[in-house]
Design a protein around this motif. Structure first.
Motif, PDB file in Angstrom:
ATOM      1  N   VAL A  86       0.843  -1.191   0.000  1.00 21.31           N
ATOM      2  CA  VAL A  86       0.000   0.000   0.000  1.00 21.31           C
ATOM      3  C   VAL A  86       0.885   1.250   0.000  1.00 21.31           C
ATOM      4  CG1 VAL A  86      -1.758   1.286   1.249  1.00 21.31           C
ATOM      5  CG2 VAL A  86      -1.792  -1.208   1.261  1.00 21.31           C
ATOM      6  N   GLU A  87       0.695   2.106  -0.972  1.00 19.84           N
ATOM      7  CA  GLU A  87       1.406   3.378  -1.014  1.00 19.84           C
ATOM      8  C   GLU A  87       0.483   4.541  -0.683  1.00 19.84           C
ATOM      9  OE1 GLU A  87       3.516   3.844  -4.697  1.00 19.84           O
ATOM     10  OE2 GLU A  87       4.357   1.827  -4.631  1.00 19.84           O
ATOM     11  N   SER A  88      -0.810   4.326  -0.809  1.00 17.52           N
ATOM     12  CA  SER A  88      -1.811   5.365  -0.583  1.00 17.52           C
ATOM     13  C   SER A  88      -2.346   5.305   0.838  1.00 17.52           C
ATOM     14  CB  SER A  88      -2.973   5.183  -1.575  1.00 17.52           C
ATOM     15  OG  SER A  88      -4.122   5.870  -1.145  1.00 17.52           O
ATOM     16  N   PHE A  89      -2.292   6.440   1.552  1.00 16.83           N
ATOM     17  CA  PHE A  89      -2.854   6.494   2.899  1.00 16.83           C
ATOM     18  C   PHE A  89      -4.367   6.258   2.861  1.00 16.83           C
ATOM     19  CE2 PHE A  89       1.109   8.321   4.483  1.00 16.83           C
ATOM     20  CZ  PHE A  89       1.144   7.801   5.775  1.00 16.83           C
ATOM     21  N   ASP A  90      -5.009   6.723   1.797  1.00 15.23           N
ATOM     22  CA  ASP A  90      -6.459   6.518   1.694  1.00 15.23           C
ATOM     23  C   ASP A  90      -6.790   5.029   1.632  1.00 15.23           C
ATOM     24  OD1 ASP A  90      -7.020   9.206   1.776  1.00 15.23           O
ATOM     25  OD2 ASP A  90      -7.148   9.438  -0.400  1.00 15.23           O
ATOM     26  N   THR A 119       6.215   6.017   7.183  1.00 11.08           N
ATOM     27  CA  THR A 119       5.893   4.716   7.761  1.00 11.08           C
ATOM     28  C   THR A 119       5.529   4.836   9.238  1.00 11.08           C
ATOM     29  OG1 THR A 119       7.366   3.641   6.167  1.00 11.08           O
ATOM     30  CG2 THR A 119       6.725   2.360   8.103  1.00 11.08           C
ATOM     31  N   ALA A 120       6.201   5.723   9.957  1.00 11.36           N
ATOM     32  CA  ALA A 120       5.860   5.942  11.369  1.00 11.36           C
ATOM     33  C   ALA A 120       4.427   6.453  11.499  1.00 11.36           C
ATOM     34  CB  ALA A 120       6.842   6.922  11.999  1.00 11.36           C
ATOM     35  N   GLU A 121       4.037   7.359  10.591  1.00 11.67           N
ATOM     36  CA  GLU A 121       2.654   7.863  10.602  1.00 11.67           C
ATOM     37  C   GLU A 121       1.676   6.740  10.303  1.00 11.67           C
ATOM     38  OE1 GLU A 121      -0.189  11.037   8.174  1.00 11.67           O
ATOM     39  OE2 GLU A 121       1.991  11.124   7.921  1.00 11.67           O
ATOM     40  N   ALA A 122       2.033   5.898   9.318  1.00 10.61           N
ATOM     41  CA  ALA A 122       1.168   4.766   8.963  1.00 10.61           C
ATOM     42  C   ALA A 122       1.047   3.784  10.127  1.00 10.61           C
ATOM     43  CB  ALA A 122       1.720   4.054   7.729  1.00 10.61           C
ATOM     44  N   ALA A 123       2.157   3.541  10.817  1.00  9.25           N
ATOM     45  CA  ALA A 123       2.141   2.605  11.941  1.00  9.25           C
ATOM     46  C   ALA A 123       1.289   3.128  13.091  1.00  9.25           C
ATOM     47  CB  ALA A 123       3.562   2.326  12.416  1.00  9.25           C
ATOM     48  N   ARG A 124       1.377   4.422  13.353  1.00  8.43           N
ATOM     49  CA  ARG A 124       0.556   4.998  14.426  1.00  8.43           C
ATOM     50  C   ARG A 124      -0.926   4.819  14.119  1.00  8.43           C
ATOM     51  NH1 ARG A 124       4.651   8.985  14.479  1.00  8.43           N
ATOM     52  NH2 ARG A 124       3.513  10.264  12.969  1.00  8.43           N
ATOM     53  N   HIS A 129      -5.995   1.402  15.112  1.00  6.51           N
ATOM     54  CA  HIS A 129      -7.158   0.702  14.559  1.00  6.51           C
ATOM     55  C   HIS A 129      -6.981  -0.818  14.560  1.00  6.51           C
ATOM     56  CE1 HIS A 129      -7.681   4.822  13.112  1.00  6.51           C
ATOM     57  NE2 HIS A 129      -8.965   4.544  13.038  1.00  6.51           N
ATOM     58  N   GLY A 130      -6.035  -1.306  15.329  1.00  7.01           N
ATOM     59  CA  GLY A 130      -5.853  -2.748  15.464  1.00  7.01           C
ATOM     60  C   GLY A 130      -5.283  -3.434  14.247  1.00  7.01           C
ATOM     61  N   ILE A 131      -4.550  -2.685  13.429  1.00  2.00           N
ATOM     62  CA  ILE A 131      -3.950  -3.239  12.215  1.00  2.00           C
ATOM     63  C   ILE A 131      -2.466  -3.523  12.450  1.00  2.00           C
ATOM     64  CG2 ILE A 131      -3.395  -2.812   9.781  1.00  2.00           C
ATOM     65  CD1 ILE A 131      -6.349  -3.107  10.178  1.00  2.00           C
ATOM     66  N   TRP A 132      -2.051  -4.735  12.166  1.00  2.00           N
ATOM     67  CA  TRP A 132      -0.635  -5.153  12.233  1.00  2.00           C
ATOM     68  C   TRP A 132       0.040  -4.620  10.975  1.00  2.00           C
ATOM     69  CZ3 TRP A 132       2.369  -8.319   9.140  1.00  2.00           C
ATOM     70  CH2 TRP A 132       3.440  -9.016   9.718  1.00  2.00           C
ATOM     71  N   LEU A 133       1.172  -3.932  11.117  1.00  2.00           N
ATOM     72  CA  LEU A 133       1.754  -3.247   9.953  1.00  2.00           C
ATOM     73  C   LEU A 133       3.155  -3.758   9.599  1.00  2.00           C
ATOM     74  CD1 LEU A 133       0.771  -0.827   8.091  1.00  2.00           C
ATOM     75  CD2 LEU A 133       2.631   0.439   9.168  1.00  2.00           C
ATOM     76  N   GLU A 134       3.292  -4.101   8.334  1.00  6.09           N
ATOM     77  CA  GLU A 134       4.570  -4.491   7.740  1.00  6.09           C
ATOM     78  C   GLU A 134       5.097  -3.319   6.910  1.00  6.09           C
ATOM     79  OE1 GLU A 134       5.801  -7.355   3.956  1.00  6.09           O
ATOM     80  OE2 GLU A 134       4.115  -7.963   5.237  1.00  6.09           O
ATOM     81  N   GLY A 171       8.212   1.837  14.497  1.00 10.74           N
ATOM     82  CA  GLY A 171       7.293   1.044  15.297  1.00 10.74           C
ATOM     83  C   GLY A 171       6.543  -0.014  14.515  1.00 10.74           C
ATOM     84  N   VAL A 172       7.075  -0.433  13.370  1.00  8.66           N
ATOM     85  CA  VAL A 172       6.386  -1.431  12.557  1.00  8.66           C
ATOM     86  C   VAL A 172       6.432  -2.799  13.219  1.00  8.66           C
ATOM     87  CG1 VAL A 172       6.771  -0.212  10.382  1.00  8.66           C
ATOM     88  CG2 VAL A 172       8.457  -1.885  11.180  1.00  8.66           C
TER      89      VAL A 172
END
Length: 282
Positions: A86-90, A119-124, A129-134, A171-172
């Protein structure tokens, strides 16, 4: 069986010293093949839908996600749903309402500093929202729209010290690393840097992910898991099996027009491919 979380499958595989295979879903037949092979082998699997697959479906995540989730829900196998590259935040934000337990946020095209920031913003957001992030560090190469990349080019592979800092700063929950494989390989000729995999496992506290596994021979995958890889991503191998079966059927039956006639052997060929990878990682 209800969807299982990706985190649960990754944790169980890591603790057992095994791999867990994640297979790309493009069509309903992909999802059905993955579920059938997981049932046959008794091994769990991750169904992953990439941003490129979403683009193929007109930019709409919900229909293909719902189809994959429905296939998983009607299966006896333990299956998870993952949103890939995923490259899009939306699109990342759409993961939660669509039923995904995990996502891979790909900022690898950015500079190191910008990659860390995004990526830090995406991980936060993901963790709220309970999403595990790679995430990905290094240049695996072979992605759609990119020029071919030699996996042995200096500076391409993931540096262990940089990886440790990256995981700490973002924090991934898992890290995809460049260790000699490449996306979209149709021949299984990749040679992995197993010493580097061991160094990366020692340097970072999170599970390691191997992208481009379609081009990696079975024994190389086994050695990679022994060295520290956990999540093994497979996409092109399924498409190769699918296309080969369709081509063979239409070559033999050029007047055929009913897609069910050639999609059935295509689905079966993908299931056989998935089962082979399941046995390798398990």
């Amino acid at each position: 069986m209800p969807l299982v979380s990706t985190a649960e499958l990754i944790t169980a595989a890591r603790e057992a010293g095994l791999g867990i295979a994640a297979f790309n879903v493009i069509t309903l037949e992909h999802a059905e093949a993955i579920a059938a092979a997981a049932e046959l082998t008794g091994r769990p699997a991750i169904l992953q839908i990439s941003e490129n697959a979403v683009k193929f479906h007109g930019g709409r995540l919900a229909p293909i996600a719902a189809a994959a989730a429905a296939v998983a829900g009607s299966s006896d196998a333990r299956l998870a749903l993952h949103l890939d590259h995923v490259e899009s935040f939306d699109l990342l934000r759409a993961a939660h309402p669509a039923g995904f337990s995990s996502a891979m946020f790909d900022a690898s095209k950015l500079s190191y500093g910008e990659n860390v920031k995004a990526t830090a913003e995406a991980a936060r957001w993901a963790h709220e929202h309970g999403i595990w992030l790679e995430a990905e560090l290094g240049k695996v190469g072979g992605k759609e729209g990119e020029a071919p990349l030699d996996a042995h080019t200096p500076g391409v592979r993931t540096d262990p010290a940089e990886a440790a800092a990256y995981v700490a700063d973002t924090g991934v929950d898992a890290l995809a690393v460049a260790v000699g494989s490449s996306h979209a390989m149709t021949e299984r000729t990749a040679a992995l840097d197993h010493a580097l995999i061991s160094e990366l496992r020692a340097a970072v506290p999170v599970p390691l992910v191997l992208h481009g596994s379609s081009g990696v021979p079975d024994e190389e995958i086994r050695r990679a898991i022994a060295a520290g890889m956990v999540k093994i991503n497979v996409g092109t191998a399924l498409n190769t099996a699918f296309t080969g079966a369709v081509r063979a059927f239409l070559d033999a039956e050029p007047s055929a027009v009913d897609p069910r006639k050639y999609l059935a052997p295509a689905r079966e060929a993908m299931a056989e491919t998935v089962a082979r990878f399941q046995r390798v990682v398990g």
